[in-house]
Design a protein around this motif. Structure first.
Motif, PDB file in Angstrom:
ATOM      1  N   PRO A 157      33.986  89.925 150.232  1.00  0.00           N
ATOM      2  CA  PRO A 157      34.845  90.037 149.050  1.00  0.00           C
ATOM      3  C   PRO A 157      34.081  89.646 147.787  1.00  0.00           C
ATOM      4  CG  PRO A 157      35.333  87.991 150.189  1.00  0.00           C
ATOM      5  CD  PRO A 157      34.298  88.721 151.022  1.00  0.00           C
ATOM      6  N   PHE A 158      34.298  90.424 146.738  1.00  0.00           N
ATOM      7  CA  PHE A 158      33.634  90.162 145.475  1.00  0.00           C
ATOM      8  C   PHE A 158      34.310  88.998 144.760  1.00  0.00           C
ATOM      9  CE2 PHE A 158      32.945  94.661 146.426  1.00  0.00           C
ATOM     10  CZ  PHE A 158      31.569  94.635 146.531  1.00  0.00           C
ATOM     11  N   VAL A 159      33.564  88.342 143.899  1.00  0.00           N
ATOM     12  CA  VAL A 159      34.026  87.111 143.256  1.00  0.00           C
ATOM     13  C   VAL A 159      33.999  87.269 141.741  1.00  0.00           C
ATOM     14  CG1 VAL A 159      33.490  84.653 142.979  1.00  0.00           C
ATOM     15  CG2 VAL A 159      33.101  85.755 145.169  1.00  0.00           C
ATOM     16  N   LEU A 160      35.034  86.775 141.093  1.00  0.00           N
ATOM     17  CA  LEU A 160      35.042  86.708 139.639  1.00  0.00           C
ATOM     18  C   LEU A 160      34.070  85.620 139.183  1.00  0.00           C
ATOM     19  CD1 LEU A 160      38.879  86.771 138.925  1.00  0.00           C
ATOM     20  CD2 LEU A 160      37.256  88.601 138.403  1.00  0.00           C
ATOM     21  N   GLN A 190      16.441  91.211 123.960  1.00  0.00           N
ATOM     22  CA  GLN A 190      17.277  90.082 123.581  1.00  0.00           C
ATOM     23  C   GLN A 190      17.646  89.319 124.842  1.00  0.00           C
ATOM     24  OE1 GLN A 190      20.667  91.422 121.379  1.00  0.00           O
ATOM     25  NE2 GLN A 190      19.455  92.270 119.729  1.00  0.00           N
ATOM     26  N   LYS A 191      17.832  88.035 124.716  1.00  0.00           N
ATOM     27  CA  LYS A 191      18.228  87.213 125.848  1.00  0.00           C
ATOM     28  C   LYS A 191      19.747  87.114 125.904  1.00  0.00           C
ATOM     29  CE  LYS A 191      14.139  84.359 125.255  1.00  0.00           C
ATOM     30  NZ  LYS A 191      13.679  83.033 124.834  1.00  0.00           N
ATOM     31  N   GLY A 192      20.309  87.269 127.089  1.00  0.00           N
ATOM     32  CA  GLY A 192      21.751  87.164 127.261  1.00  0.00           C
ATOM     33  C   GLY A 192      22.277  88.349 128.038  1.00  0.00           C
ATOM     34  N   TRP A 193      23.549  88.612 127.911  1.00  0.00           N
ATOM     35  CA  TRP A 193      24.183  89.718 128.619  1.00  0.00           C
ATOM     36  C   TRP A 193      23.946  91.019 127.874  1.00  0.00           C
ATOM     37  CZ3 TRP A 193      25.888  88.946 133.374  1.00  0.00           C
ATOM     38  CH2 TRP A 193      26.197  87.645 133.752  1.00  0.00           C
ATOM     39  N   PHE A 234      24.317  90.926 137.885  1.00  0.00           N
ATOM     40  CA  PHE A 234      25.003  91.976 137.139  1.00  0.00           C
ATOM     41  C   PHE A 234      26.447  92.011 137.592  1.00  0.00           C
ATOM     42  CE2 PHE A 234      22.690  93.910 140.623  1.00  0.00           C
ATOM     43  CZ  PHE A 234      23.613  94.733 141.227  1.00  0.00           C
ATOM     44  N   ILE A 235      27.311  92.424 136.680  1.00  0.00           N
ATOM     45  CA  ILE A 235      28.751  92.320 136.875  1.00  0.00           C
ATOM     46  C   ILE A 235      29.462  93.620 136.506  1.00  0.00           C
ATOM     47  CG2 ILE A 235      28.804  89.824 136.456  1.00  0.00           C
ATOM     48  CD1 ILE A 235      29.739  90.437 133.577  1.00  0.00           C
ATOM     49  N   LEU A 236      30.644  93.797 137.096  1.00  0.00           N
ATOM     50  CA  LEU A 236      31.614  94.770 136.589  1.00  0.00           C
ATOM     51  C   LEU A 236      32.323  94.049 135.454  1.00  0.00           C
ATOM     52  CD1 LEU A 236      33.462  96.377 139.635  1.00  0.00           C
ATOM     53  CD2 LEU A 236      32.219  97.576 137.843  1.00  0.00           C
ATOM     54  N   ASP A 237      32.198  94.549 134.263  1.00  0.00           N
ATOM     55  CA  ASP A 237      32.691  93.871 133.067  1.00  0.00           C
ATOM     56  C   ASP A 237      33.932  94.585 132.533  1.00  0.00           C
ATOM     57  OD1 ASP A 237      33.010  92.569 130.658  1.00  0.00           O
ATOM     58  OD2 ASP A 237      30.944  92.868 129.992  1.00  0.00           O
ATOM     59  N   TYR A 238      35.090  93.986 132.804  1.00  0.00           N
ATOM     60  CA  TYR A 238      36.377  94.589 132.437  1.00  0.00           C
ATOM     61  C   TYR A 238      36.880  94.175 131.058  1.00  0.00           C
ATOM     62  CZ  TYR A 238      37.080  96.109 137.286  1.00  0.00           C
ATOM     63  OH  TYR A 238      36.966  96.726 138.505  1.00  0.00           O
ATOM     64  N   GLN A 239      36.115  93.422 130.296  1.00  0.00           N
ATOM     65  CA  GLN A 239      36.649  92.890 129.041  1.00  0.00           C
ATOM     66  C   GLN A 239      36.965  93.964 128.003  1.00  0.00           C
ATOM     67  OE1 GLN A 239      34.093  90.333 126.652  1.00  0.00           O
ATOM     68  NE2 GLN A 239      32.281  91.243 127.605  1.00  0.00           N
ATOM     69  N   GLY A 271      29.446  85.874 125.696  1.00  0.00           N
ATOM     70  CA  GLY A 271      29.388  87.325 125.669  1.00  0.00           C
ATOM     71  C   GLY A 271      30.144  88.020 126.787  1.00  0.00           C
ATOM     72  N   ILE A 272      30.649  87.242 127.742  1.00  0.00           N
ATOM     73  CA  ILE A 272      31.481  87.831 128.800  1.00  0.00           C
ATOM     74  C   ILE A 272      32.772  87.026 128.905  1.00  0.00           C
ATOM     75  CG2 ILE A 272      29.519  88.717 130.115  1.00  0.00           C
ATOM     76  CD1 ILE A 272      30.006  86.368 132.115  1.00  0.00           C
ATOM     77  N   GLU A 273      33.755  87.611 129.539  1.00  0.00           N
ATOM     78  CA  GLU A 273      35.014  86.930 129.835  1.00  0.00           C
ATOM     79  C   GLU A 273      35.008  86.635 131.334  1.00  0.00           C
ATOM     80  OE1 GLU A 273      37.391  85.910 127.776  1.00  0.00           O
ATOM     81  OE2 GLU A 273      36.341  86.727 126.039  1.00  0.00           O
TER      82      GLU A 273
END
Length: 105
Positions: A10-13, A85-88, A61-66, A41-43
């Protein structure tokens, strides 16, 4: 990055990973390197962890639903290799595009 690891379900938030105490989110050296919180930069409640770019990379890496709850973008931790750039940073507009980029479609 030549290696890609997809995590099994199962994937995790991100928010769940933080609550569970994963050391990554509280790593002082990484926070200092990026100059900000690793969640900047992410929720975390809208980010599903999909995988990383290999052992020792600390580059998930993420699925980003924001921005779109029906069509999430793929966002990844960038150490300046993708966007200078450093970050997401956005890796793909959606999962279909991401699958194309990594050769799964």
């Amino acid at each position: 990055m030549d290696t890609l690891f997809l995590y099994p379900p199962p994937f995790v938030l991100v928010s769940e990973d933080i609550v569970d105490g994963d050391h990554f989110w509280k790593d002082k050296a990484l926070t200092q390197y990026f100059g900000q919180s690793l969640t900047h930069g992410i929720e975390p409640e809208l980010a599903v962890i999909l995988g990383d770019f290999g052992p020792g990379t600390d580059a998930i890496f993420i699925l980003d639903y924001q921005f779109d709850l029906k069509n999430p973008q793929i966002t990844g931790m960038d150490y300046g290799e993708v966007s200078n750039q450093k970050g997401w940073t956005q890796l793909a507009n959606n999962i279909d595009e991401f699958c194309e980029v990594i050769g799964l479609s």
